[in-house]
Motif scaffolding. Structure first.
Motif, mmCIF file in Angstrom:
data_model
loop_
_atom_site.group_PDB
_atom_site.id
_atom_site.type_symbol
_atom_site.label_atom_id
_atom_site.label_comp_id
_atom_site.label_asym_id
_atom_site.label_seq_id
_atom_site.Cartn_x
_atom_site.Cartn_y
_atom_site.Cartn_z
ATOM 1 N N ARG A 43 16.423 0.590 4.207
ATOM 2 C CA ARG A 43 14.978 0.761 4.296
ATOM 3 C C ARG A 43 14.349 0.502 2.929
ATOM 4 O O ARG A 43 15.037 0.102 1.977
ATOM 5 N N CYS A 68 -1.260 9.283 -1.112
ATOM 6 C CA CYS A 68 -0.621 9.012 0.177
ATOM 7 C C CYS A 68 -1.201 7.779 0.852
ATOM 8 O O CYS A 68 -0.483 7.037 1.542
ATOM 9 N N ASP A 77 5.474 5.512 5.423
ATOM 10 C CA ASP A 77 5.112 6.842 5.910
ATOM 11 C C ASP A 77 5.260 7.818 4.756
ATOM 12 O O ASP A 77 6.387 8.092 4.310
ATOM 13 N N PRO A 78 4.168 8.363 4.215
ATOM 14 C CA PRO A 78 4.280 9.298 3.086
ATOM 15 C C PRO A 78 5.106 10.525 3.470
ATOM 16 O O PRO A 78 4.907 11.099 4.541
ATOM 17 N N ARG A 79 6.043 10.932 2.559
ATOM 18 C CA ARG A 79 6.896 12.085 2.856
ATOM 19 C C ARG A 79 6.964 13.100 1.726
ATOM 20 O O ARG A 79 7.136 14.287 1.968
ATOM 21 N N TRP A 80 6.836 12.645 0.467
ATOM 22 C CA TRP A 80 7.044 13.539 -0.660
ATOM 23 C C TRP A 80 5.961 13.338 -1.717
ATOM 24 O O TRP A 80 5.463 12.232 -1.908
ATOM 25 N N ASP A 107 0.186 19.674 3.620
ATOM 26 C CA ASP A 107 0.654 20.234 4.885
ATOM 27 C C ASP A 107 0.033 19.516 6.079
ATOM 28 O O ASP A 107 0.707 19.250 7.082
ATOM 29 N N GLY A 110 1.933 16.453 6.768
ATOM 30 C CA GLY A 110 3.364 16.596 6.960
ATOM 31 C C GLY A 110 4.160 16.128 5.755
ATOM 32 O O GLY A 110 5.299 15.657 5.888
ATOM 33 N N VAL A 111 3.584 16.264 4.563
ATOM 34 C CA VAL A 111 4.197 15.779 3.329
ATOM 35 C C VAL A 111 4.649 16.976 2.493
ATOM 36 O O VAL A 111 3.900 17.948 2.327
ATOM 37 N N ALA A 112 5.861 16.898 1.937
ATOM 38 C CA ALA A 112 6.405 17.980 1.124
ATOM 39 C C ALA A 112 6.080 17.777 -0.347
ATOM 40 O O ALA A 112 6.185 16.658 -0.862
ATOM 41 N N GLY A 135 7.332 7.468 -0.023
ATOM 42 C CA GLY A 135 7.528 7.354 1.413
ATOM 43 C C GLY A 135 8.508 6.248 1.721
ATOM 44 O O GLY A 135 8.989 5.550 0.827
ATOM 45 N N VAL A 136 8.818 6.083 2.982
ATOM 46 C CA VAL A 136 9.771 5.060 3.387
ATOM 47 C C VAL A 136 9.114 4.112 4.387
ATOM 48 O O VAL A 136 8.171 4.472 5.092
#
Length: 320
Positions: A43, A68, A77-80, A107, A110-112, A135-136
């Motif tokens: 990815r 983001c 997709d933003p994740r962190w 929050d 859905g991002v940490a 993100g990935v």
């Protein structure tokens, strides 16, 4: 002078100095590109950093979404998130507000929040937040991918972020009805472009999140990065009623104020109707605003005025 570096300084002192080469870097620093792309197994890791300091009322809110949005506009997709918070003095109340906003917005996406740093910096006049989003993605969608014949669409409207800033930072200067000011402040809820980016990334040849300098600057960055001309009529660019009223009251141009909340996307001409239909089905406002044409002199033709250089945001003059 407040704002982005000019193109010459950026090229000479930033983009030409990128450290050691790395074959896993698929997209590094380039004009108009807001995020890096790094090979990550099978990815792609998308990374983007942004500082904010001027929108004092909702600084934490904007910091999360601006970072983001850049990841999302590149197909990820933003994740962190990591964040660096600088405060001009020992001010726990401001820190409480900032970190509360950051936590709530992360929050909601859905991002940490996975790390960062906080400190007092007395040399500063106001708080500053520098946010990095990761993100990935399966495919990287560049700013520089627009092709002649593509159509350009814009989601929501021009100056969404700028309108919300005007309704908060400059509320006392706006001679507008209280209800209009409340609606304008509510635009903070429209700042994310994560949903529309996910809808469009399978079709788009290029996507870009217009921030500083607004929709016009975003179009210039997209055009110059892609080596094309984008023909746009001002009348085709959607401007919400609240935006028009606030901009008229403050003497600023809706197309030249902070534009987060809108997404610019170039899609092949034969897919524009399907793209707009996909957005409509997702409940997202969008309009076709321009066409991409071949040129040896990249820029934006706005009602016959050709703009080739970056646009300074009109709101900066209000803070100076």
């Amino acid at each position: 002078m407040v704002g982005k570096l000019d193109s010459d300084d950026l090229a000479n002192f930033v983009l030409s100095r990128t450290g050691a080469p790395d074959e896993d870097v698929l997209m590094g620093p380039k004009y108009g590109e807001d995020a890096a792309a790094i090979r990550f197994g099978d990815r792609i890791l998308i990374a983007s950093s942004d500082p904010l300091s001027l929108a004092r009322e909702r600084l934490g809110t904007l910091a999360v979404h601006v970072a983001c949005n850049d990841v999302a506009a590149c197909g990820g997709d933003p994740r962190w998130l990591t964040n660096v918070v600088f405060l001009p003095n020992d001010d726990p109340e401001t820190l409480d507000v900032l970190t509360g906003q950051i936590d709530a917005e992360a929050d909601s996406l859905g991002v940490a929040i996975v790390g960062g740093h906080s400190e007092y910096a007395p040399a500063l006049e106001r708080p500053m937040v520098s946010m990095t989003a990761l993100g990935v993605a399966d495919e990287y969608v560049p700013t520089a991918g627009a092709d002649p014949g593509d159509r350009v669409l814009l989601t929501k409207g021009a100056g969404v972020e700028g309108t919300a800033i005007l309704a908060t930072d400059f509320r006392e200067d706006l001679d507008l009805p209280a209800a209009a000011l409340e609606r304008a402040e509510g635009f903070f809820g429209d700042i994310s472009v994560v949903p529309e980016s996910a809808v469009l990334r399978e079709r788009a040849t290029a996507m870009h999140d217009p921030t500083e300098g607004g929709v016009l600057n975003g179009l210039v960055e997209l055009a110059v990065a892609s080596g094309v001309r984008i023909d746009v009529e001002r009348s085709s660019v959607p401007v919400r009623e609240e935006t028009a009223a606030a901009c008229e009251a403050m003497g600023v141009d809706p197309l030249r104020i902070f534009g987060s909340g809108a997404l610019l996307a170039a899609v092949p001409g034969g897919e524009i109707d399907d793209a707009l239909g996909d957005l409509r089905d997702a409940g997202i406002e969008a309009s076709e605003i321009g066409v991409v044409t071949e040129t040896d002199d990249p820029g934006v033709d706005l009602d016959g005025e050709v703009v080739r250089e970056g646009v300074r945001d009109d709101l900066y003059a209000l803070w100076e």
